[in-house]
Design an enzyme around this catalytic site. Structure first.
Site, mmCIF file in Angstrom:
data_model
loop_
_atom_site.group_PDB
_atom_site.id
_atom_site.type_symbol
_atom_site.label_atom_id
_atom_site.label_comp_id
_atom_site.label_asym_id
_atom_site.label_seq_id
_atom_site.Cartn_x
_atom_site.Cartn_y
_atom_site.Cartn_z
ATOM 1 N N HIS B 266 18.538 9.789 23.353
ATOM 2 C CA HIS B 266 17.101 9.654 23.635
ATOM 3 C C HIS B 266 16.452 11.013 23.814
ATOM 4 O O HIS B 266 17.037 11.928 24.389
ATOM 5 C CB HIS B 266 16.794 8.686 24.788
ATOM 6 C CG HIS B 266 17.283 9.075 26.149
ATOM 7 N ND1 HIS B 266 16.586 9.909 26.986
ATOM 8 C CD2 HIS B 266 18.403 8.704 26.841
ATOM 9 C CE1 HIS B 266 17.253 10.034 28.129
ATOM 10 N NE2 HIS B 266 18.345 9.324 28.071
ATOM 11 N N ASP B 278 20.961 14.863 30.395
ATOM 12 C CA ASP B 278 20.320 13.555 30.156
ATOM 13 C C ASP B 278 18.986 13.767 29.480
ATOM 14 O O ASP B 278 17.971 13.904 30.134
ATOM 15 C CB ASP B 278 20.168 12.815 31.490
ATOM 16 C CG ASP B 278 19.653 11.406 31.302
ATOM 17 O OD1 ASP B 278 19.690 10.891 30.175
ATOM 18 O OD2 ASP B 278 19.202 10.808 32.310
ATOM 19 N N GLU B 310 13.415 6.189 26.892
ATOM 20 C CA GLU B 310 14.573 5.466 27.438
ATOM 21 C C GLU B 310 14.410 5.321 28.930
ATOM 22 O O GLU B 310 14.691 4.280 29.515
ATOM 23 C CB GLU B 310 15.869 6.238 27.110
ATOM 24 C CG GLU B 310 17.167 5.493 27.474
ATOM 25 C CD GLU B 310 17.624 5.694 28.918
ATOM 26 O OE1 GLU B 310 18.441 4.897 29.398
ATOM 27 O OE2 GLU B 310 17.152 6.648 29.577
ATOM 28 N N GLU B 311 13.944 6.402 29.571
ATOM 29 C CA GLU B 311 13.913 6.448 31.037
ATOM 30 C C GLU B 311 12.981 5.399 31.636
ATOM 31 O O GLU B 311 13.206 4.909 32.733
ATOM 32 C CB GLU B 311 13.532 7.854 31.523
ATOM 33 C CG GLU B 311 14.524 8.956 31.114
ATOM 34 C CD GLU B 311 15.897 8.812 31.767
ATOM 35 O OE1 GLU B 311 16.120 7.850 32.510
ATOM 36 O OE2 GLU B 311 16.755 9.677 31.482
ATOM 37 N N ASP B 338 24.754 9.117 25.605
ATOM 38 C CA ASP B 338 23.812 9.261 26.729
ATOM 39 C C ASP B 338 24.527 9.169 28.061
ATOM 40 O O ASP B 338 24.210 8.342 28.912
ATOM 41 C CB ASP B 338 22.712 8.191 26.643
ATOM 42 C CG ASP B 338 21.675 8.338 27.764
ATOM 43 O OD1 ASP B 338 21.534 9.455 28.302
ATOM 44 O OD2 ASP B 338 21.026 7.331 28.104
ATOM 45 N N HIS B 409 18.991 13.205 36.586
ATOM 46 C CA HIS B 409 17.678 12.854 37.165
ATOM 47 C C HIS B 409 17.253 13.750 38.322
ATOM 48 O O HIS B 409 16.480 13.334 39.180
ATOM 49 C CB HIS B 409 17.654 11.383 37.612
ATOM 50 C CG HIS B 409 17.732 10.403 36.491
ATOM 51 N ND1 HIS B 409 17.435 9.074 36.641
ATOM 52 C CD2 HIS B 409 18.069 10.564 35.176
ATOM 53 C CE1 HIS B 409 17.600 8.444 35.473
ATOM 54 N NE2 HIS B 409 17.992 9.335 34.575
HETATM 55 ZN ZN LIG Z 1 18.351 8.986 32.536
HETATM 56 ZN ZN LIG Z 2 19.819 8.950 29.577
#
Ligand SMILES: [Zn+2]
Ligand SMILES: [Zn+2]
Ligand SMILES: [Zn+2]
Ligand SMILES: [Zn+2]
Lengths: 446, 446
Positions: B266, B278, B310-311, B338, B409
């Site tokens: 992503h 990520d 995606e998030e 991912d 994150h």
């Molecule tokens: Zn993520």
């Molecule tokens: Zn991800």
């Protein structure tokens, strides 16, 4: 957790006093940890001169009283207060992104609309000093110097100059602001603060630090686009003079009460972490050391000093030295714990020649803790170096500082970074050293 | 760094195609790293729907073209945009101090004057659900659940419910706001963001996460003073619908161009780090995989999809599945990278029964990279799970995620956290798997 350390302590007593006593010291094993936990949880960050600093002073006074010290008092001093405001740094188009930044302590802010400018990168302070002012004028200076790890934090002195003097040197060359790569050893994305200085005849420009990954990011951006522009916004408060305090407590000597064995740490911390390693650990170690030795009725007076505003430049220590100038001859010894909570690995002294044999005896008593013999060039610690300059004998229980600059002066300096076992080893070392000196008649000046 | 991986790749070719070719693939060893470096430096954080997201899409289109892909295009979709504002959390007197906080993605803000309230702590979401509403009403809920480390990130699913559903459950019980302990495994003082959800018939309350050390600090404070109050300020923007894009590029199959082997990652990231783990790593891996296989003229079409948003909840993946619904039968395979940049340690499939023998052959070709045989229950990755639900065969090259939730994150998800050697092992695994499938005639659905 409680331990009988009778055997350890008894050896110390036997070796250095003329009247050894069979000591039955019930060492409350986690007192140092309890103290640093209490300080960091109940007070938290305690920037010198702030409301939290005053709470830390009150906390210390109350703890000293609870621990049964014979005398507890605080000594006021005045200081220039500085308070952090908002700070942000962005790379402008085409690589528009925010970088992690923190103001250096003492820095002025930017104009409200910020400073937007091209950047000029230097490897170190010397390179900036030697630069062509035409290349610097109107730009934001970026000093991208790497701090290397070692057990003594020995590279810190080489790198920290960019933090302390960078703003003056950059302003002399006509820069609008300076940012430095954090004086830290971790690739965690925290920026390291710390005190910086201005000079009366040089324009005061804003000074800040970016984290290590952000310094790497910025240098990659500049490699692709040397024209990249930064936009810096920073608001800090410099409201002027306020009062802070050194907190002092004593266990009165049973035989030679006028002779002062001073052990110390600093009560203030930077404002972003909870100051667990810098210097909550030291506070816990020296408070616990004196409290635990009280039961033994040490012969000399043990004075614990928790210096105020170490971070602003040894301000509390200078006030202490001035106030006690007439009595410094009675300070037979001084030492400070202010290098985190890593294990003690070396015992350094700053004694007179004749006292070196005594120093060697003390080191022998520390040996089972893995503590080597060191040099006779100890500073005694940052605050205590002010007393050493006035002739007070000192020693340093050198701590393993390999990881200290991973956390030091960042938001990440929190209680969880302290290893309780290492803190306990520190406490044992301080107990042995302090007891030996407090029960000795040796003149460490000679 | 360049390597000839002829021998590795030749084995793969020989085993699974009817017409093995002597491959002379000049593997540019660091292409995956170059790509993630370029994305994270030149674009940086790229929150779905933001200006940076649009730059990331443009970056990807340009890179695909530079790498010689046969077709490159983007597919728009609409999404709800959410943007982080300022956020702060303070403990009020007597332990007045700031805690490190980050808004959860999608959260509303507080009133401008903030929310000040007592706190009620729970061990997990279930305990909150079972609480007496009278004890929760008017308070700030604090869920203090610890995420444990493991190679598969297997505990994440148990803990992340508090992040996704906590606001709804807390609001049902009458809470004013919710804060959770970060769904992360590091004691570095970073708070972990991530998407949260509201429910139409339940009041929307602010939701945020505090770092692990701050969660420990808050629980210690509450143990000393259960009446302690928190003051939460948070301003977020929810401006409504915007357009984002999936970026798609193909290497056209030399023999069966209508059969699509979809490999993916992503393109969006959270806004505080640069999204290196990520999912910049995944982007680099799958772009490099297809680019390097182009020279071999794979028999089936290799389609790289860089999913948008995606998030925010697989928004780009759902748009892709809807747009390509009529053509999903031609998707002979799909997989996504991912889960950071840790080494691949297991090969899981989601194949039909008859294709399992082929899956076992592929695993044999991966074995020298330390990759074990796994299960036939692979999801294929978060975005690809949407395609799996529509019957598309999938596989997952399981990565070692032991440290993934240390960085995931948080602002600390930056390029320096990628181990180039581990990334390279990923690339090798993806090359072998993708080549085997692209040159096969096996129907993985059967
Ligand atoms: Zn993520
Ligand atoms: Zn991800
Ligand atoms: Zn210090
Ligand atoms: Zn310091």
């Amino acid at each position: 957790m409680k331990l009988w350390i009778t055997t350890i302590i008894a050896a110390a007593t036997f070796a250095v006093t003329s009247t050894p006593q069979a000591s039955q010291l019930d060492l409350n094993n986690d007192l140092a940890y309890q103290l640093v936990e209490s300080l960091t949880v109940e007070v938290g960050p305690r920037l010198a001169g702030s409301e939290a600093d005053a709470r830390a002073v009150a906390w210390a006074e109350q703890k000293f009283k609870q621990l049964g010290f014979d005398k507890v008092w605080s000594e006021p001093f005045t200081m220039q207060y500085w308070e952090r405001g908002n700070a942000s740094l962005r790379v402008e188009a085409p690589f528009n992104q925010a970088l992690v930044l923190t103001a250096l302590g003492g820095s002025v802010g930017t104009p409200f609309d910020g400073i937007t400018s091209q950047v000029i990168m230097f490897d170190n302070l010397q390179q900036l000093q030697q630069a062509d002012p035409a290349s610097v004028k109107g730009k934001i200076v970026f000093i991208n110097q790497t701090l290397r790890k070692d057990i003594r934090g020995g590279f810190y002195g080489q790198v920290v100059g960019a933090r302390a003097q960078g703003a003056v040197e950059a302003a002399k060359q006509g820069a609008k602001a300076i940012i430095i790569r954090s004086v830290g050893t971790s690739n965690n994305r925290f920026a390291h603060t710390g005190i910086m200085r201005y000079q009366d005849d040089v324009t005061r420009i804003p000074a800040a630090a970016i984290s290590v990954p952000d310094a790497q990011q910025l240098s990659k951006i500049l490699a692709i686009n040397p024209e990249a522009r930064l936009s810096l916004h920073m608001q800090n408060n410099l409201p002027g003079e306020v009062t802070s305090h050194n907190v002092i407590a004593e266990i009165t000597g049973s035989k030679r009460p006028d002779e002062i064995v001073l052990i110390s740490a600093h009560i203030d911390s930077w404002d972003e972490g909870t100051g667990a390693l810098d210097d909550g650990a030291g506070v816990g170690i020296v408070m616990a050391t004196a409290a635990l030795l009280k039961k033994e009725q040490p012969e000399r007076t043990i004075r614990v000093v928790l210096f105020g505003n170490e971070e602003g430049g040894l301000i509390g220590a200078r006030a202490y030295a001035a106030r006690h100038a007439a009595n410094l001859n009675n300070h037979v010894f001084a030492s400070e714990s202010d290098f985190g909570a890593g294990r003690v690995w070396r015992f350094d002294t700053g004694f007179g020649e004749q006292a070196l044999a005594f120093g060697a005896q003390v080191q022998q008593q520390l040996k089972h803790l893995g503590i080597e013999a060191g040099t006779n060039t100890a500073s005694g610690g940052p605050d205590v170096s002010v007393l050493k300059a006035q002739g007070v004998p000192v020693a340093t229980l050198q701590q393993d500082g390999t990881d200290y600059f991973d956390y030091h002066h960042t938001p990440n300096d929190t209680l969880d970074k302290i290893d309780p076992a290492a803190l306990q080893q520190n406490l044992q070392a301080w107990l042995i050293m302090t007891r030996a000196i407090a029960n000795s008649q040796v003149d460490l000046r000679k």
